[in-house]
Motif scaffolding. Structure first.
Motif, PDB file in Angstrom:
ATOM      1  N   GLU A  67       0.677  -0.993  -0.017  1.00 47.84           N
ATOM      2  CA  GLU A  67      -0.440  -0.250   0.351  1.00 47.84           C
ATOM      3  C   GLU A  67       0.750   1.181  -0.220  1.00 47.84           C
ATOM      4  O   GLU A  67       0.557   1.896  -0.844  1.00 47.84           O
ATOM      5  CB  GLU A  67      -0.804   0.247   1.618  1.00 47.84           C
ATOM      6  CG  GLU A  67      -2.053   1.304   1.110  1.00 47.84           C
ATOM      7  CD  GLU A  67      -2.835   1.503   0.033  1.00 47.84           C
ATOM      8  OE1 GLU A  67      -3.007   3.153  -0.307  1.00 47.84           O
ATOM      9  OE2 GLU A  67      -2.939   0.218  -0.656  1.00 47.84           O
ATOM     10  N   GLY A  68       1.784   1.498   1.186  1.00 49.09           N
ATOM     11  CA  GLY A  68       2.823   2.702   0.989  1.00 49.09           C
ATOM     12  C   GLY A  68       3.095   2.850  -0.837  1.00 49.09           C
ATOM     13  O   GLY A  68       3.711   3.586  -1.014  1.00 49.09           O
ATOM     14  N   CYS A  69       4.112   1.669  -1.197  1.00 48.31           N
ATOM     15  CA  CYS A  69       4.179   1.108  -2.454  1.00 48.31           C
ATOM     16  C   CYS A  69       3.156   1.976  -3.141  1.00 48.31           C
ATOM     17  O   CYS A  69       3.793   3.222  -4.515  1.00 48.31           O
ATOM     18  CB  CYS A  69       4.882   0.379  -2.923  1.00 48.31           C
ATOM     19  SG  CYS A  69       6.228  -0.527  -2.394  1.00 48.31           S
ATOM     20  N   ARG A  70       2.107   1.713  -3.103  1.00 48.21           N
ATOM     21  CA  ARG A  70       1.218   2.494  -3.684  1.00 48.21           C
ATOM     22  C   ARG A  70       0.882   4.167  -4.043  1.00 48.21           C
ATOM     23  O   ARG A  70       0.982   4.354  -5.056  1.00 48.21           O
ATOM     24  CB  ARG A  70       0.218   1.483  -4.258  1.00 48.21           C
ATOM     25  CG  ARG A  70      -0.606   0.036  -4.576  1.00 48.21           C
ATOM     26  CD  ARG A  70      -1.751  -0.596  -4.926  1.00 48.21           C
ATOM     27  NE  ARG A  70      -2.035  -1.185  -3.485  1.00 48.21           N
ATOM     28  CZ  ARG A  70      -1.229  -2.429  -3.089  1.00 48.21           C
ATOM     29  NH1 ARG A  70      -0.520  -2.943  -4.394  1.00 48.21           N
ATOM     30  NH2 ARG A  70      -2.033  -3.396  -2.570  1.00 48.21           N
ATOM     31  N   ARG A  71       0.679   3.853  -2.965  1.00 49.79           N
ATOM     32  CA  ARG A  71       0.786   5.980  -2.515  1.00 49.79           C
ATOM     33  C   ARG A  71       2.035   6.633  -3.364  1.00 49.79           C
ATOM     34  O   ARG A  71       1.816   7.257  -3.968  1.00 49.79           O
ATOM     35  CB  ARG A  71       0.622   5.740  -1.038  1.00 49.79           C
ATOM     36  CG  ARG A  71      -1.203   6.078  -0.177  1.00 49.79           C
ATOM     37  CD  ARG A  71      -0.857   6.300   0.917  1.00 49.79           C
ATOM     38  NE  ARG A  71      -0.121   5.700   1.968  1.00 49.79           N
ATOM     39  CZ  ARG A  71       0.181   4.497   2.252  1.00 49.79           C
ATOM     40  NH1 ARG A  71      -0.997   4.077   2.665  1.00 49.79           N
ATOM     41  NH2 ARG A  71       1.106   4.197   3.136  1.00 49.79           N
ATOM     42  N   SER A  72       2.675   5.606  -3.045  1.00 49.26           N
ATOM     43  CA  SER A  72       4.228   6.686  -3.267  1.00 49.26           C
ATOM     44  C   SER A  72       4.024   7.029  -4.786  1.00 49.26           C
ATOM     45  O   SER A  72       4.449   7.381  -5.896  1.00 49.26           O
ATOM     46  CB  SER A  72       5.534   6.096  -2.831  1.00 49.26           C
ATOM     47  OG  SER A  72       5.655   5.769  -1.833  1.00 49.26           O
ATOM     48  N   PHE A  73       3.952   5.166  -5.538  1.00 47.45           N
ATOM     49  CA  PHE A  73       4.112   5.956  -6.963  1.00 47.45           C
ATOM     50  C   PHE A  73       3.421   6.752  -7.496  1.00 47.45           C
ATOM     51  O   PHE A  73       3.595   7.279  -8.323  1.00 47.45           O
ATOM     52  CB  PHE A  73       3.462   4.455  -7.311  1.00 47.45           C
ATOM     53  CG  PHE A  73       3.858   3.941  -8.874  1.00 47.45           C
ATOM     54  CD1 PHE A  73       4.774   4.216  -9.250  1.00 47.45           C
ATOM     55  CD2 PHE A  73       2.871   3.499  -9.670  1.00 47.45           C
ATOM     56  CE1 PHE A  73       5.451   3.786 -11.037  1.00 47.45           C
ATOM     57  CE2 PHE A  73       2.407   3.654 -10.927  1.00 47.45           C
ATOM     58  CZ  PHE A  73       4.244   3.452 -11.612  1.00 47.45           C
TER      59      PHE A  73
END
Length: 152
Positions: free
Chosen positions: A110-116
């Motif tokens: 989820e952190g990856c998706r937000r950062s992306f």
């Protein structure tokens, strides 16, 4: 007179890009490489960056869809984009790439998706702002040397 006004506008826009954290000193170093033989060098480098970074963003998107949870693969793709950002001084994008990579290290999808999503947003904003900057420079005509924001 008109050209001087356009140069002032370009300098002001560049200063705001630094003040807002979109660019860092590396961008000035790229501009410093311009000379009479290659007066559009910085614009050409930035144009290549956006062409390459669009491909890298698409690769990351595909990797996230095709290989869910393969954080090492995601991280490897993002490292390429981060290097490209660093090379032109795209500091906000670079920071978001770091945030993405940190989330990969934590295996936080989820952190990856937000950062992306932030990476893609910063990419679009930076493209628009730099296109405006280079358009002003083209309208103003050639200058002798690159300038640092704030007279640095």
């Amino acid at each position: 007179m008109e050209y001087a006004n356009l140069r002032r506008q370009a300098a002001s826009l560049k200063r705001s890009l630094f003040d807002q954290g979109y660019l860092d000193e590396q961008f000035c170093q790229v501009e410093d490489l311009q000379d009479e033989a290659s007066p559009n060098f910085a614009e050409e480098v930035v144009s290549l960056f956006f062409k390459d970074s669009a491909r890298l963003v698409a690769n990351i998107e595909q990797a996230m869809e095709k290989y869910p949870g393969d954080f090492n693969r995601w991280d490897a793709h993002m490292q390429q984009l981060k290097g490209s950002c660093f090379s032109i001084g795209a500091s906000k994008m670079n920071n978001e790439c770091t945030s993405f990579r940190n989330s990969c290290g934590e295996e936080n999808a989820e952190g990856c998706r937000r950062s992306f999503q932030k990476v893609k947003r910063e990419h679009a904003i930076l493209r628009q702002k730099l296109e405006s900057y280079f358009q002003l420079l083209r309208q103003a005509g050639p200058t002798r040397t690159a300038t640092r924001p704030g007279g640095k």
